[in-house]
Design a protein around this motif. Structure first.
Motif, PDB file in Angstrom:
ATOM      1  N   GLY A 161       0.874  -1.375  -0.006  1.00 31.75           N
ATOM      2  CA  GLY A 161       0.099   0.007  -0.064  1.00 31.75           C
ATOM      3  C   GLY A 161       0.880   1.190   0.067  1.00 31.75           C
ATOM      4  N   THR A 162       0.851   2.073   1.227  1.00 30.97           N
ATOM      5  CA  THR A 162       1.572   3.029   1.270  1.00 30.97           C
ATOM      6  C   THR A 162       2.972   2.918   1.452  1.00 30.97           C
ATOM      7  OG1 THR A 162       0.970   3.292   3.498  1.00 30.97           O
ATOM      8  CG2 THR A 162      -0.310   4.748   2.054  1.00 30.97           C
ATOM      9  N   SER A 163       3.114   1.586   2.193  1.00 29.68           N
ATOM     10  CA  SER A 163       4.412   1.119   2.938  1.00 29.68           C
ATOM     11  C   SER A 163       5.108   2.124   3.813  1.00 29.68           C
ATOM     12  CB  SER A 163       5.536   0.892   1.758  1.00 29.68           C
ATOM     13  OG  SER A 163       5.862   2.211   1.247  1.00 29.68           O
ATOM     14  N   MET A 164       4.175   2.738   4.382  1.00 27.78           N
ATOM     15  CA  MET A 164       4.462   4.311   5.153  1.00 27.78           C
ATOM     16  C   MET A 164       4.431   3.745   6.814  1.00 27.78           C
ATOM     17  SD  MET A 164       3.183   8.104   5.223  1.00 27.78           S
ATOM     18  CE  MET A 164       4.140   8.449   3.843  1.00 27.78           C
ATOM     19  N   ARG A 165       5.572   4.107   7.345  1.00 28.21           N
ATOM     20  CA  ARG A 165       5.308   4.133   8.786  1.00 28.21           C
ATOM     21  C   ARG A 165       5.665   5.641   9.318  1.00 28.21           C
ATOM     22  NH1 ARG A 165       5.215   0.767  13.390  1.00 28.21           N
ATOM     23  NH2 ARG A 165       5.606  -1.195  12.300  1.00 28.21           N
ATOM     24  N   ALA A 166       4.708   6.243   9.876  1.00 29.58           N
ATOM     25  CA  ALA A 166       4.902   7.720  10.253  1.00 29.58           C
ATOM     26  C   ALA A 166       4.727   7.594  11.938  1.00 29.58           C
ATOM     27  CB  ALA A 166       3.733   8.569   9.782  1.00 29.58           C
ATOM     28  N   GLY A 167       5.487   8.239  12.576  1.00 31.98           N
ATOM     29  CA  GLY A 167       5.733   7.934  13.991  1.00 31.98           C
ATOM     30  C   GLY A 167       6.371   8.905  14.660  1.00 31.98           C
ATOM     31  N   VAL A 168       6.368   8.807  16.190  1.00 37.97           N
ATOM     32  CA  VAL A 168       7.106   9.830  16.839  1.00 37.97           C
ATOM     33  C   VAL A 168       7.752   9.120  18.143  1.00 37.97           C
ATOM     34  CG1 VAL A 168       5.737  11.855  16.551  1.00 37.97           C
ATOM     35  CG2 VAL A 168       5.193  10.445  18.278  1.00 37.97           C
ATOM     36  N   HIS A 169       8.767   9.775  18.586  1.00 35.01           N
ATOM     37  CA  HIS A 169       9.104   9.296  20.151  1.00 35.01           C
ATOM     38  C   HIS A 169       8.552  10.336  20.890  1.00 35.01           C
ATOM     39  CE1 HIS A 169      12.904   6.637  18.768  1.00 35.01           C
ATOM     40  NE2 HIS A 169      11.686   5.982  19.448  1.00 35.01           N
ATOM     41  N   ILE A 170       7.718   9.879  21.947  1.00 35.23           N
ATOM     42  CA  ILE A 170       7.149  10.905  22.844  1.00 35.23           C
ATOM     43  C   ILE A 170       7.300  10.335  24.201  1.00 35.23           C
ATOM     44  CG2 ILE A 170       4.857   9.398  22.249  1.00 35.23           C
ATOM     45  CD1 ILE A 170       3.233  12.073  22.541  1.00 35.23           C
ATOM     46  N   ARG A 171       7.354  11.429  25.295  1.00 39.51           N
ATOM     47  CA  ARG A 171       7.570  10.955  26.469  1.00 39.51           C
ATOM     48  C   ARG A 171       6.264  11.299  27.263  1.00 39.51           C
ATOM     49  NH1 ARG A 171      12.447  13.060  28.156  1.00 39.51           N
ATOM     50  NH2 ARG A 171      13.520  11.082  28.163  1.00 39.51           N
ATOM     51  N   LEU A 172       5.848  10.197  27.782  1.00 42.12           N
ATOM     52  CA  LEU A 172       4.476  10.224  28.451  1.00 42.12           C
ATOM     53  C   LEU A 172       4.533   9.679  29.777  1.00 42.12           C
ATOM     54  CD1 LEU A 172       2.639   8.633  25.542  1.00 42.12           C
ATOM     55  CD2 LEU A 172       2.486  11.160  26.051  1.00 42.12           C
ATOM     56  N   LYS A 173       5.180  10.517  30.693  1.00 44.12           N
ATOM     57  CA  LYS A 173       5.379  10.151  32.131  1.00 44.12           C
ATOM     58  C   LYS A 173       4.086   9.657  33.103  1.00 44.12           C
ATOM     59  CE  LYS A 173       9.289  12.919  32.936  1.00 44.12           C
ATOM     60  NZ  LYS A 173       9.596  14.351  33.292  1.00 44.12           N
ATOM     61  N   LYS A 174       3.040  10.462  32.694  1.00 43.75           N
ATOM     62  CA  LYS A 174       1.725   9.930  33.494  1.00 43.75           C
ATOM     63  C   LYS A 174       0.983   8.540  32.864  1.00 43.75           C
ATOM     64  CE  LYS A 174       0.738  14.684  34.896  1.00 43.75           C
ATOM     65  NZ  LYS A 174       0.068  15.828  34.546  1.00 43.75           N
ATOM     66  N   ARG A 176       4.949   1.022  20.306  1.00 36.36           N
ATOM     67  CA  ARG A 176       5.991   0.300  20.506  1.00 36.36           C
ATOM     68  C   ARG A 176       7.122   0.744  21.528  1.00 36.36           C
ATOM     69  NH1 ARG A 176       8.233  -1.206  14.580  1.00 36.36           N
ATOM     70  NH2 ARG A 176       8.994   1.016  14.791  1.00 36.36           N
ATOM     71  N   GLY A 177       8.139  -0.053  22.012  1.00 33.51           N
ATOM     72  CA  GLY A 177       8.905   0.339  22.943  1.00 33.51           C
ATOM     73  C   GLY A 177       9.994   1.318  22.373  1.00 33.51           C
ATOM     74  N   THR A 178      10.893   2.104  23.177  1.00 34.62           N
ATOM     75  CA  THR A 178      11.690   2.977  22.847  1.00 34.62           C
ATOM     76  C   THR A 178      12.856   2.651  21.492  1.00 34.62           C
ATOM     77  OG1 THR A 178      11.690   3.743  25.196  1.00 34.62           O
ATOM     78  CG2 THR A 178      13.224   4.723  23.738  1.00 34.62           C
ATOM     79  N   GLY A 179      12.993   1.551  21.717  1.00 35.04           N
ATOM     80  CA  GLY A 179      13.813   1.136  20.451  1.00 35.04           C
ATOM     81  C   GLY A 179      13.238   0.438  19.248  1.00 35.04           C
ATOM     82  N   GLY A 180      11.773   0.728  19.256  1.00 36.50           N
ATOM     83  CA  GLY A 180      11.227   0.237  18.082  1.00 36.50           C
ATOM     84  C   GLY A 180      10.592  -1.239  18.608  1.00 36.50           C
ATOM     85  N   GLU A 181      10.291  -2.030  17.480  1.00 36.31           N
ATOM     86  CA  GLU A 181       9.663  -3.494  17.559  1.00 36.31           C
ATOM     87  C   GLU A 181      10.316  -4.395  18.720  1.00 36.31           C
ATOM     88  OE1 GLU A 181       8.720  -4.898  13.930  1.00 36.31           O
ATOM     89  OE2 GLU A 181       6.662  -5.802  14.519  1.00 36.31           O
ATOM     90  N   ASN A 182       9.508  -4.722  19.794  1.00 38.09           N
ATOM     91  CA  ASN A 182       9.979  -5.756  20.608  1.00 38.09           C
ATOM     92  C   ASN A 182      10.906  -5.181  21.654  1.00 38.09           C
ATOM     93  OD1 ASN A 182       8.329  -7.689  19.332  1.00 38.09           O
ATOM     94  ND2 ASN A 182      10.126  -8.104  18.020  1.00 38.09           N
ATOM     95  N   GLU A 225      11.905  -2.389  25.165  1.00 39.58           N
ATOM     96  CA  GLU A 225      10.956  -2.040  26.480  1.00 39.58           C
ATOM     97  C   GLU A 225      10.727  -0.336  26.166  1.00 39.58           C
ATOM     98  OE1 GLU A 225      10.024  -3.919  28.870  1.00 39.58           O
ATOM     99  OE2 GLU A 225      10.664  -5.662  27.548  1.00 39.58           O
ATOM    100  N   VAL A 226      10.072  -0.123  27.081  1.00 44.61           N
ATOM    101  CA  VAL A 226       9.746   1.387  27.083  1.00 44.61           C
ATOM    102  C   VAL A 226      10.933   1.935  27.987  1.00 44.61           C
ATOM    103  CG1 VAL A 226       8.222   3.170  27.974  1.00 44.61           C
ATOM    104  CG2 VAL A 226       7.415   1.313  26.540  1.00 44.61           C
ATOM    105  N   GLU A 227      11.681   2.928  27.667  1.00 37.68           N
ATOM    106  CA  GLU A 227      12.795   3.599  28.767  1.00 37.68           C
ATOM    107  C   GLU A 227      12.468   4.780  28.969  1.00 37.68           C
ATOM    108  OE1 GLU A 227      16.407   2.880  26.666  1.00 37.68           O
ATOM    109  OE2 GLU A 227      16.045   0.735  26.155  1.00 37.68           O
ATOM    110  N   ALA A 228      12.563   5.156  30.299  1.00 32.17           N
ATOM    111  CA  ALA A 228      12.235   6.502  30.836  1.00 32.17           C
ATOM    112  C   ALA A 228      10.775   7.226  30.125  1.00 32.17           C
ATOM    113  CB  ALA A 228      13.314   7.515  30.382  1.00 32.17           C
ATOM    114  N   ALA A 229       9.851   6.284  29.968  1.00 30.93           N
ATOM    115  CA  ALA A 229       8.509   6.664  29.493  1.00 30.93           C
ATOM    116  C   ALA A 229       8.450   7.167  28.209  1.00 30.93           C
ATOM    117  CB  ALA A 229       7.966   7.691  30.564  1.00 30.93           C
ATOM    118  N   VAL A 230       9.423   6.973  27.437  1.00 29.30           N
ATOM    119  CA  VAL A 230       9.465   6.989  25.965  1.00 29.30           C
ATOM    120  C   VAL A 230       8.916   6.155  25.172  1.00 29.30           C
ATOM    121  CG1 VAL A 230      10.964   7.789  24.128  1.00 29.30           C
ATOM    122  CG2 VAL A 230      11.555   8.840  26.192  1.00 29.30           C
ATOM    123  N   PHE A 231       7.850   6.368  24.405  1.00 26.44           N
ATOM    124  CA  PHE A 231       7.144   5.552  23.648  1.00 26.44           C
ATOM    125  C   PHE A 231       7.248   5.866  21.891  1.00 26.44           C
ATOM    126  CE2 PHE A 231       4.763   5.610  27.567  1.00 26.44           C
ATOM    127  CZ  PHE A 231       4.426   4.092  27.726  1.00 26.44           C
TER     128      PHE A 231
END
Ligand code: CIR
Length: 332
Positions: A251-264, A284-290, A292-298
């Motif tokens: 399809g678009t083959s597109m992945r659009a995304g952000v790294h976002i800090r969500l402490k709450k 996904r986790g901080t480093g992408g697929e599979n 972990e979420v580090e310092a609340a960064v998704f």
């Protein structure tokens, strides 16, 4: 003995490949020599595959449609007879994080395969060399903000290669053959635009900034792609849009995304998942697929790729990010 009918497999191929379809398809070969056995090898060798199939060339999607169609329908929620709707043009969007408190970086990538070449699952070294040469010649023609430098991995790369050898799923599919030969990375001078050559697809084209300016990142990718398309033609068809090695990227083959800090929201994952699902996004986790979420960064990105336009993807992500930030602010 390894078999596509292994009872422990949970893959979509296991679910939809009946003995009857298997018998019909197993003797077929695309003009370029790609077979069903090669297409499903990754899923057969890795019983924990979720999908279990890769294409070897554009013709694979037609020749093996009896298995690709149900897999694509199940993964993308794409109805039989549906045709992909493309729509890629520059957008104007407000800053989703005007206080600059939550979004750390924004990235939009697409996959492309050069017409006339087999996909990375089915490339001899000679073909890979020819492909690399073709792409490198096109990269040298990129104008102004997109001009930059290509570095082959088997040359000396300061700071390490920009992508690693593929995982065991890709390995079994043949994607890693002759690695690191004919793999490389291209960086535009300003580093906002880069291209991976011969990873899962011939090209992974990436626009990235350490800002929340989703429209700027998206529009930059649009312009860079336009410049590249002046010298390269990419594989696509009307039904599936851009043709990719893995059917999950069609399809678009597109992945659009952000790294976002969500402490709450990190402590209220139920609410976060609810919003993410509402806007059909993926968490996904901080480093992408599979990872972990580090310092609340998704890592938050779009889930839909087929049957939705590029503009709709980025607009929906934008609305989703506004909703997530609003919820983070109001979270107790
Ligand atoms: C599987 O079947 O689970 C693997 N081949 C990976 C599928 C997801 N596709 C991808 O990351 N491009």
């Amino acid at each position: 003995m390894l078999s596509p009918f292994d009872e422990t497999s949970q893959s979509l191929v296991k679910k939809y490949l009946s003995q009857e379809i298997y018998q019909r398809l197993k003797t077929r070969s695309t003009v370029a020599g790609f077979t069903l056995e090669k297409a499903i090898r990754s899923g057969v060798e890795n019983v924990d595959s979720a999908i279990g199939i890769y294409a070897g060339d554009p013709q694979s999607y037609q020749l093996f449609s009896e298995i690709f169609v149900p897999v694509i329908r199940a993964y993308h929620g794409f109805a039989q007879g549906d045709v992909h709707c493309a729509g890629f043009s520059p957008v104007t969007l407000s800053d989703p994080d005007p206080e600059k408190k939550y979004i750390l970086s924004t990235r939009v990538r697409v996959a492309r395969n050069v017409e006339g070449f087999n996909f990375t699952t089915h490339l001899s070294l000679q073909e890979r060399q020819k492909l690399e040469k073709t792409v490198v010649a096109a990269l040298a023609l990129l104008p102004g903000p997109f001009s930059g430098e290509y570095t082959a991995f088997d040359g000396a790369v300061a700071g390490g290669n920009i992508f690693n050898k593929g995982d065991r799923f890709q390995d079994a599919a043949g994607i890693n053959s002759d690695f690191p030969k004919c793999r490389g990375g291209f960086y535009a001078k300003d580093k906002r635009f880069r291209i991976w050559l011969n990873e899962e697809d011939h090209l992974r084209i990436i626009s990235q900034e350490t800002s929340a300016d989703l429209a700027a990142v998206f529009n930059h990718l649009y312009s860079g792609l336009g410049a590249l398309e002046k010298s390269l033609t990419f594989a696509r068809n009307k039904r599936y849009g851009h043709l990719t090695t893995c059917p999950t990227n069609l399809g678009t083959s597109m992945r659009a995304g952000v790294h976002i800090r969500l402490k709450k929201l990190n402590n209220n994952r139920t609410l976060l998942h609810k919003i993410v699902d509402e806007y059909q996004l993926q968490l996904r986790g901080t480093g992408g697929e599979n990872t972990e979420v580090e310092a609340a960064v998704f890592d938050v990105s779009n889930k839909q790729r087929l049957g939705i336009s590029e503009v709709a993807i980025v607009s929906k992500l934008h609305r989703g990010l506004e909703a997530i930030i609003e919820a983070e602010k109001n979270c107790g």
